[in-house]
Design a protein around this motif. Sequence first.
Motif, short mmCIF file in Angstrom:
data_model
loop_
_atom_site.label_atom_id
_atom_site.label_comp_id
_atom_site.label_asym_id
_atom_site.label_seq_id
_atom_site.Cartn_x
_atom_site.Cartn_y
_atom_site.Cartn_z
N GLN A 96 0.83 -1.20 0.00
CA GLN A 96 0.00 0.00 0.00
C GLN A 96 0.86 1.26 0.00
N LEU A 97 1.91 1.24 0.81
CA LEU A 97 2.79 2.40 0.91
C LEU A 97 3.61 2.60 -0.36
N VAL A 98 4.00 1.50 -1.00
CA VAL A 98 4.70 1.60 -2.28
C VAL A 98 3.82 2.29 -3.31
N VAL A 99 2.57 1.86 -3.41
CA VAL A 99 1.65 2.44 -4.39
C VAL A 99 1.41 3.92 -4.09
N ALA A 100 1.16 4.25 -2.83
CA ALA A 100 0.92 5.65 -2.47
C ALA A 100 2.11 6.52 -2.83
N ILE A 107 4.23 8.60 -10.96
CA ILE A 107 4.73 7.46 -11.72
C ILE A 107 3.56 6.55 -12.05
N LYS A 108 3.39 6.25 -13.31
CA LYS A 108 2.29 5.40 -13.73
C LYS A 108 2.43 4.02 -13.10
N THR A 109 1.32 3.54 -12.54
CA THR A 109 1.35 2.32 -11.75
C THR A 109 0.25 1.36 -12.20
N ARG A 110 0.59 0.09 -12.22
CA ARG A 110 -0.40 -0.96 -12.51
C ARG A 110 -0.38 -1.95 -11.34
N LEU A 111 -1.55 -2.33 -10.88
CA LEU A 111 -1.67 -3.25 -9.75
C LEU A 111 -2.16 -4.60 -10.22
N LEU A 112 -1.62 -5.66 -9.64
CA LEU A 112 -2.15 -7.00 -9.83
C LEU A 112 -2.72 -7.44 -8.49
N LEU A 113 -4.05 -7.56 -8.43
CA LEU A 113 -4.73 -7.86 -7.18
C LEU A 113 -5.64 -9.07 -7.33
N ARG A 114 -5.72 -9.89 -6.29
CA ARG A 114 -6.68 -10.99 -6.31
C ARG A 114 -8.10 -10.42 -6.31
N ASP A 115 -8.29 -9.33 -5.58
CA ASP A 115 -9.60 -8.68 -5.49
C ASP A 115 -9.45 -7.23 -5.93
N PRO A 116 -9.69 -6.93 -7.22
CA PRO A 116 -9.50 -5.57 -7.73
C PRO A 116 -10.33 -4.51 -7.02
N SER A 117 -11.46 -4.91 -6.41
CA SER A 117 -12.31 -3.93 -5.74
C SER A 117 -11.60 -3.26 -4.57
N LYS A 118 -10.56 -3.90 -4.06
CA LYS A 118 -9.81 -3.31 -2.95
C LYS A 118 -9.09 -2.03 -3.35
N ALA A 119 -8.81 -1.89 -4.62
CA ALA A 119 -8.04 -0.73 -5.08
C ALA A 119 -8.75 0.57 -4.76
N GLN A 126 -8.90 6.81 -9.12
CA GLN A 126 -7.74 7.38 -9.77
C GLN A 126 -7.93 7.36 -11.28
N ASP A 127 -7.29 8.30 -11.94
CA ASP A 127 -7.31 8.32 -13.39
C ASP A 127 -6.66 7.03 -13.91
N GLU A 128 -7.30 6.39 -14.90
CA GLU A 128 -6.76 5.14 -15.43
C GLU A 128 -5.41 5.34 -16.11
N ASN A 129 -5.11 6.56 -16.52
CA ASN A 129 -3.80 6.84 -17.09
C ASN A 129 -2.71 6.88 -16.03
N TYR A 226 -7.28 1.93 4.70
CA TYR A 226 -7.19 3.38 4.73
C TYR A 226 -7.18 3.90 3.30
N ASP A 227 -7.66 5.12 3.09
CA ASP A 227 -7.63 5.65 1.73
C ASP A 227 -6.27 6.27 1.44
N LEU A 228 -6.09 6.69 0.19
CA LEU A 228 -4.79 7.20 -0.24
C LEU A 228 -4.32 8.38 0.59
N ASN A 229 -5.23 9.30 0.92
CA ASN A 229 -4.83 10.47 1.69
C ASN A 229 -4.24 10.08 3.04
N THR A 230 -4.82 9.05 3.65
CA THR A 230 -4.29 8.58 4.93
C THR A 230 -2.90 7.99 4.74
N LEU A 231 -2.73 7.21 3.68
CA LEU A 231 -1.43 6.61 3.41
C LEU A 231 -0.36 7.67 3.19
#
Length: 304
Positions: A96-100, A107-119, A126-129, A226-231
């Motif tokens: 989570q902290l890496v992504v934040a 930096i453009k980021t792509r996540l691989l998640l078992r449960d995408p809804s967690k993002a 977030q903007d898909e770009n 926690y949401d991004l702002n908290t991170l």
Amino acid sequence: MALSLSARLPSCSSSVFEKAHKLTTQPPILPFPSNLAACGCTLLPASMGVARRRRQVVGAVEEQHNQTSVLAPKQSPSYSSSKLVLVIGASGGVGQLVVASLLSRNIKTRLLLRDPSKAISLFGLQDENTLEVREGDTRNQNDLDPTIFDGVTHIICCTGTTAFPSKRWDGDNTPERVDWEGIRNLVLALPPTLERLVLVSSIGVTKYNVLPWRAGRLTDGPYTSYDLNTLLKATAGKRRAVILSQGDKLVGEVSRLVVAEACIQALDLECTKRKIYEINSVEGDGPGSDPEKWRELFESAETN
């Protein structure tokens, strides 16, 4: 706590398990894919209370209000937008902290998640770009479709589970399946165009026959749900100073924020390529997000 960062992928055809067996209790099985010959893998086995037996790399430390924070607006440089970083294990404490931190650097980021809804719950809309989310599970080789790696220049892998039996093992979430087979599947699926792979693991895993063999503890967080702002406001308190070593010698604790920043710094520093480091964080002023200070730390670890 200690963290081990390894940026090494062999320049010749080798065995992924010959290289990984020191970080796990499993024997070598499959050959190391030759398409990794030109890829630099930075391994950061972090000292964690849950002995994460896998290759990985370390994270995001930023100074804000005299504390280490994921976001430090006053000192954030203009980061390159040419990267596309794939983060695996993004819903975990370090991930989570890496992504934040990547998002704070644009930096453009792509996540691989078992449960995408967690993002959304973790990072908000977030903007898909800027932030892409793909569904997949490294435990299942068929999930690692080549399209997941399209355009990816760097990978940070922060997957893991508990070392000892716990409720987290439910659903076939054991160390063998996550930390062994999952990493094997990932490595075998990597494209030849990848510039750098950063893998986070536990310190002490190479000392299975030497005491003390128990890995150290991760501090700060985890900040799950926690949401991004908290991170972005997360701080490492007084534990901002970083100790780096090699040879699996460190014993202690490490801040998740420090691990995250180490991972991100390892993406670009040439000196970390094809290397393994351990990392601790202690009270004191740290390198923050200063690349030159991190470079000095990594280079100093190699000479000690």
